[in-house]
Design a protein around this motif. Structure first.
Motif, PDB file in Angstrom:
ATOM      1  N   THR A 115      33.995  33.102  26.404  1.00 47.11           N
ATOM      2  CA  THR A 115      35.154  32.273  26.749  1.00 47.11           C
ATOM      3  C   THR A 115      34.861  30.780  26.633  1.00 47.11           C
ATOM      4  O   THR A 115      35.786  29.975  26.620  1.00 47.11           O
ATOM      5  CB  THR A 115      35.639  32.541  28.188  1.00 47.11           C
ATOM      6  N   HIS A 116      33.587  30.421  26.594  1.00 48.65           N
ATOM      7  CA  HIS A 116      33.129  29.031  26.552  1.00 48.65           C
ATOM      8  C   HIS A 116      33.378  28.299  27.867  1.00 48.65           C
ATOM      9  O   HIS A 116      33.133  27.106  27.960  1.00 48.65           O
ATOM     10  CB  HIS A 116      33.760  28.252  25.384  1.00 48.65           C
ATOM     11  N   LYS A 117      33.862  28.990  28.885  1.00 47.16           N
ATOM     12  CA  LYS A 117      34.163  28.363  30.180  1.00 47.16           C
ATOM     13  C   LYS A 117      33.123  28.813  31.201  1.00 47.16           C
ATOM     14  O   LYS A 117      33.000  30.008  31.478  1.00 47.16           O
ATOM     15  CB  LYS A 117      35.559  28.770  30.654  1.00 47.16           C
ATOM     16  N   TYR A 118      32.418  27.845  31.758  1.00 50.32           N
ATOM     17  CA  TYR A 118      31.407  28.193  32.749  1.00 50.32           C
ATOM     18  C   TYR A 118      32.063  28.646  34.046  1.00 50.32           C
ATOM     19  O   TYR A 118      33.180  28.239  34.380  1.00 50.32           O
ATOM     20  CB  TYR A 118      30.452  27.022  32.997  1.00 50.32           C
ATOM     21  N   GLY A 119      31.339  29.508  34.766  1.00 52.20           N
ATOM     22  CA  GLY A 119      31.838  29.950  36.059  1.00 52.20           C
ATOM     23  C   GLY A 119      30.994  31.056  36.651  1.00 52.20           C
ATOM     24  O   GLY A 119      30.246  31.733  35.940  1.00 52.20           O
ATOM     25  N   ILE A 120      31.111  31.194  37.958  1.00 56.54           N
ATOM     26  CA  ILE A 120      30.459  32.275  38.692  1.00 56.54           C
ATOM     27  C   ILE A 120      31.535  32.922  39.556  1.00 56.54           C
ATOM     28  O   ILE A 120      32.247  32.234  40.281  1.00 56.54           O
ATOM     29  CB  ILE A 120      29.320  31.754  39.593  1.00 56.54           C
ATOM     30  N   GLN A 121      31.652  34.225  39.430  1.00 52.74           N
ATOM     31  CA  GLN A 121      32.699  34.947  40.148  1.00 52.74           C
ATOM     32  C   GLN A 121      32.074  36.129  40.889  1.00 52.74           C
ATOM     33  O   GLN A 121      31.228  36.830  40.339  1.00 52.74           O
ATOM     34  CB  GLN A 121      33.731  35.433  39.133  1.00 52.74           C
ATOM     35  N   GLU A 122      32.508  36.358  42.118  1.00 52.98           N
ATOM     36  CA  GLU A 122      32.047  37.503  42.889  1.00 52.98           C
ATOM     37  C   GLU A 122      33.018  38.665  42.732  1.00 52.98           C
ATOM     38  O   GLU A 122      34.224  38.486  42.863  1.00 52.98           O
ATOM     39  CB  GLU A 122      31.962  37.155  44.375  1.00 52.98           C
ATOM     40  N   VAL A 123      32.469  39.836  42.462  1.00 53.86           N
ATOM     41  CA  VAL A 123      33.247  41.072  42.444  1.00 53.86           C
ATOM     42  C   VAL A 123      32.458  42.049  43.308  1.00 53.86           C
ATOM     43  O   VAL A 123      31.469  42.627  42.852  1.00 53.86           O
ATOM     44  CB  VAL A 123      33.439  41.621  41.013  1.00 53.86           C
ATOM     45  N   ARG A 125      29.652  43.124  45.437  1.00 57.13           N
ATOM     46  CA  ARG A 125      28.282  42.620  45.547  1.00 57.13           C
ATOM     47  C   ARG A 125      27.737  42.069  44.227  1.00 57.13           C
ATOM     48  O   ARG A 125      26.611  41.612  44.149  1.00 57.13           O
ATOM     49  CB  ARG A 125      27.349  43.703  46.079  1.00 57.13           C
ATOM     50  N   THR A 126      28.551  42.126  43.174  1.00 52.59           N
ATOM     51  CA  THR A 126      28.135  41.712  41.834  1.00 52.59           C
ATOM     52  C   THR A 126      28.640  40.314  41.514  1.00 52.59           C
ATOM     53  O   THR A 126      29.768  39.965  41.825  1.00 52.59           O
ATOM     54  CB  THR A 126      28.681  42.707  40.786  1.00 52.59           C
ATOM     55  N   LEU A 127      27.782  39.524  40.878  1.00 52.09           N
ATOM     56  CA  LEU A 127      28.191  38.215  40.381  1.00 52.09           C
ATOM     57  C   LEU A 127      28.400  38.297  38.877  1.00 52.09           C
ATOM     58  O   LEU A 127      27.563  38.856  38.160  1.00 52.09           O
ATOM     59  CB  LEU A 127      27.119  37.152  40.652  1.00 52.09           C
ATOM     60  N   ILE A 128      29.521  37.757  38.405  1.00 55.10           N
ATOM     61  CA  ILE A 128      29.729  37.577  36.969  1.00 55.10           C
ATOM     62  C   ILE A 128      29.406  36.114  36.684  1.00 55.10           C
ATOM     63  O   ILE A 128      30.002  35.214  37.276  1.00 55.10           O
ATOM     64  CB  ILE A 128      31.182  37.881  36.549  1.00 55.10           C
ATOM     65  N   VAL A 129      28.446  35.903  35.794  1.00 51.89           N
ATOM     66  CA  VAL A 129      28.008  34.546  35.466  1.00 51.89           C
ATOM     67  C   VAL A 129      28.302  34.255  34.003  1.00 51.89           C
ATOM     68  O   VAL A 129      27.876  34.995  33.114  1.00 51.89           O
ATOM     69  CB  VAL A 129      26.490  34.368  35.721  1.00 51.89           C
ATOM     70  N   ASN A 130      29.049  33.191  33.777  1.00 56.15           N
ATOM     71  CA  ASN A 130      29.263  32.686  32.428  1.00 56.15           C
ATOM     72  C   ASN A 130      28.668  31.283  32.402  1.00 56.15           C
ATOM     73  O   ASN A 130      29.171  30.391  33.090  1.00 56.15           O
ATOM     74  CB  ASN A 130      30.751  32.648  32.078  1.00 56.15           C
ATOM     75  N   PRO A 131      27.585  31.075  31.630  1.00 50.23           N
ATOM     76  CA  PRO A 131      26.950  29.761  31.607  1.00 50.23           C
ATOM     77  C   PRO A 131      27.763  28.705  30.862  1.00 50.23           C
ATOM     78  O   PRO A 131      27.388  27.537  30.846  1.00 50.23           O
ATOM     79  CB  PRO A 131      25.619  30.029  30.901  1.00 50.23           C
ATOM     80  N   ARG A 162      22.803  16.621  33.274  1.00 53.25           N
ATOM     81  CA  ARG A 162      22.069  17.469  34.221  1.00 53.25           C
ATOM     82  C   ARG A 162      22.732  17.575  35.593  1.00 53.25           C
ATOM     83  O   ARG A 162      22.110  17.940  36.569  1.00 53.25           O
ATOM     84  CB  ARG A 162      20.613  17.025  34.328  1.00 53.25           C
ATOM     85  N   GLU A 163      24.020  17.274  35.639  1.00 55.44           N
ATOM     86  CA  GLU A 163      24.808  17.428  36.859  1.00 55.44           C
ATOM     87  C   GLU A 163      25.016  18.916  37.131  1.00 55.44           C
ATOM     88  O   GLU A 163      25.243  19.709  36.220  1.00 55.44           O
ATOM     89  CB  GLU A 163      26.160  16.741  36.664  1.00 55.44           C
ATOM     90  N   ILE A 164      24.935  19.308  38.407  1.00 55.56           N
ATOM     91  CA  ILE A 164      25.188  20.696  38.791  1.00 55.56           C
ATOM     92  C   ILE A 164      26.702  20.908  38.822  1.00 55.56           C
ATOM     93  O   ILE A 164      27.422  20.221  39.537  1.00 55.56           O
ATOM     94  CB  ILE A 164      24.549  21.042  40.143  1.00 55.56           C
ATOM     95  N   LEU A 165      27.168  21.848  38.009  1.00 55.34           N
ATOM     96  CA  LEU A 165      28.603  22.141  37.894  1.00 55.34           C
ATOM     97  C   LEU A 165      29.033  23.257  38.829  1.00 55.34           C
ATOM     98  O   LEU A 165      30.215  23.392  39.140  1.00 55.34           O
ATOM     99  CB  LEU A 165      28.948  22.507  36.453  1.00 55.34           C
ATOM    100  N   GLY A 166      28.093  24.076  39.234  1.00 51.98           N
ATOM    101  CA  GLY A 166      28.386  25.189  40.122  1.00 51.98           C
ATOM    102  C   GLY A 166      27.099  25.786  40.642  1.00 51.98           C
ATOM    103  O   GLY A 166      26.062  25.728  39.975  1.00 51.98           O
TER     104      GLY A 166
END
Length: 170
Positions: A115-123, A125-131, A162-166
């Motif tokens: 998707t090219h979109k960064y994000g971390i999502q909880e489902v 106990r599982t994390l979906i990570v898109n860097p 190097r800013e933390i985005l999430g």
């Protein structure tokens, strides 16, 4: 253990070089790539990684034989045990597959790109990570992630400043 996570490099050699430099400076133990290298010549920069690279194919990876030869990439889905964490790595072209892996609750982390979109999502106990995208072509943000298994956290980082985005705990 520190794990560098990247995706969607799309032949942007300068951005790949910056990501490799960051991973080497941070002393990551492993680098995961969620696909869309695009062409085998990216191996020139990726071969400068101090840590081993494991990855999967994306939908824009046309020269798969050469990518396998140069980088050892041969799978579309890869399951790993990383310091006791169950991880599945895929490009994520089909959202139903990404969601099914997460809903199965068989994995601690589902790593995806596409998707090219960064994000971390909880489902559950599982994390979906898109860097996000290392290339920065779609969103204008060049990003990647660092998984730190000792600190039990994942950070998404802007490659240029190097800013933390999430950030999220595991």
């Amino acid at each position: 253990m520190k794990v560098g996570i990247m995706s969607d490099t799309h032949d942007n050699l300068e951005a790949i070089k910056l990501a490799v430099e960051y991973f080497n400076e941070e002393g990551v133990d492993l680098v995961l790539h969620a696909g869309d290298y695009v062409a085998p010549f990216v191996a020139r920069e990726l071969s400068k990684l101090s840590a081993p690279l494991k990855g999967v194919f994306g939908n824009n990876d046309g020269e798969r034989k050469m990518l396998e030869e140069k980088l050892g990439i041969k799978d579309e889905i890869l399951t790993l045990d990383i310091d006791g964490l169950k991880v599945v790595l895929l490009h994520g072209t089909d959202e139903r597959v990404v969601e099914a892996f997460a809903r199965s609750q068989m994995y601690d982390i589902v790593i995806r790109g596409h998707t090219h979109k960064y994000g971390i999502q909880e489902v559950g106990r599982t994390l979906i990570v898109n860097p996000g995208e290392v290339c920065g072509y779609i969103t204008g943000i060049k990003s990647f992630a660092i998984l730190n298994t000792r600190e039990r956290e994942i950070k998404i980082i802007n490659l240029e400043n190097r800013e933390i985005l999430g950030i999220m705990s595991i």
